[in-house]
Design an enzyme around this catalytic site. Structure first.
Site, mmCIF file in Angstrom:
data_model
loop_
_atom_site.group_PDB
_atom_site.id
_atom_site.type_symbol
_atom_site.label_atom_id
_atom_site.label_comp_id
_atom_site.label_asym_id
_atom_site.label_seq_id
_atom_site.Cartn_x
_atom_site.Cartn_y
_atom_site.Cartn_z
ATOM 1 N N ASN A 96 0.850 -1.181 0.000
ATOM 2 C CA ASN A 96 0.000 0.000 0.000
ATOM 3 C C ASN A 96 0.892 1.240 0.000
ATOM 4 O OD1 ASN A 96 -1.789 2.150 0.741
ATOM 5 N ND2 ASN A 96 -3.200 0.625 1.569
ATOM 6 N N HIS A 166 -9.643 -5.029 -4.265
ATOM 7 C CA HIS A 166 -8.342 -5.266 -3.631
ATOM 8 C C HIS A 166 -8.566 -5.640 -2.172
ATOM 9 C CE1 HIS A 166 -9.393 -0.987 -3.380
ATOM 10 N NE2 HIS A 166 -8.721 -0.946 -2.237
#
Length: 207
Positions: A96, A166
């Site tokens: 991320n 996701h």
């Protein structure tokens, strides 16, 4: 990490002038900056990189597949440039860019699909397998005490990029929610993403 007695220099250790390079009060590049004000004993965490997230600079303006979608574009990059830690046939694992904790990963299908129920059996299998491997790799690298695993389905559920599914894999440690995120709305990340990616990729388990 919380402060403990002795963590900060005192007495003779603070003998350097607050205005001089190497000051315990200011970063060197700000020590002689005009207008910084009167020095004080507080340390500052400068995180200008987060302005891209706050301003939404990387958020797609369209729900369509293609280069405008970060999750479609990432697999076209090298692993290092895309912060990809592992690739499978139908999905990949990536760090991320704005992590909640060090090692915060996302498992993403290559196909631009929004809803979990639309995944094929092969995609479901790769997402599940990469999630297991992500947990194993993070435990090897940083001895995580636990994990938050899940996906936000739809904008109303908090998905930042709702058009491309996701799954988040967030490592947790005892005491990782301290006064910084609770009071200051700030997460302290002690490691560069490129270094985290290299460590996880090296420790990623094989089938």
């Amino acid at each position: 990490m919380t402060d403990r007695p002795g963590d900060h220099p005192t007495g003779a250790e603070q003998s350097s002038s607050p205005e001089s390079p190497g000051s315990p009060y200011l970063p060197d590049e700000l020590a002689e900056q005009d207008g910084v004000g009167v020095p004080d004993p507080f340390l500052r965490l400068w995180t200008p990189h987060r302005m891209a997230y706050i301003a939404g600079e990387n958020k797609p303006t369209s729900t369509e597949a293609g280069s405008g979608c970060p999750f479609c574009r990432i697999p076209t990059l090298s692993d290092a440039d895309g912060l990809i830690t592992a690739r499978a046939d139908a999905a990949y694992a990536v760090l991320n860019l704005y992590p909640y904790n060090p090692g915060h990963l996302m498992v993403v299908p290559y196909r631009h699909v929004a809803d979990y129920t639309e995944l094929t059996p092969a995609e479901v299998g790769d997402v599940a397998r990469l999630t297991q491997q992500a947990m194993e790799a993070v435990r090897i690298v940083s001895s995580a005490h636990g994990f938050n695993i899940g996906m936000n389905q739809g904008v109303i559920a908090g998905a930042g990029i709702a058009a491309h599914l996701h799954q988040h894999v967030v490592p947790r440690w005892g005491g990782d929610t301290n006064f910084m995120p609770v009071i200051g709305q700030t997460k302290v990340l002690p490691q560069l993403l490129s270094d985290t990616r290299a460590l996880l990729a090296k420790s990623w388990p094989t089938d």
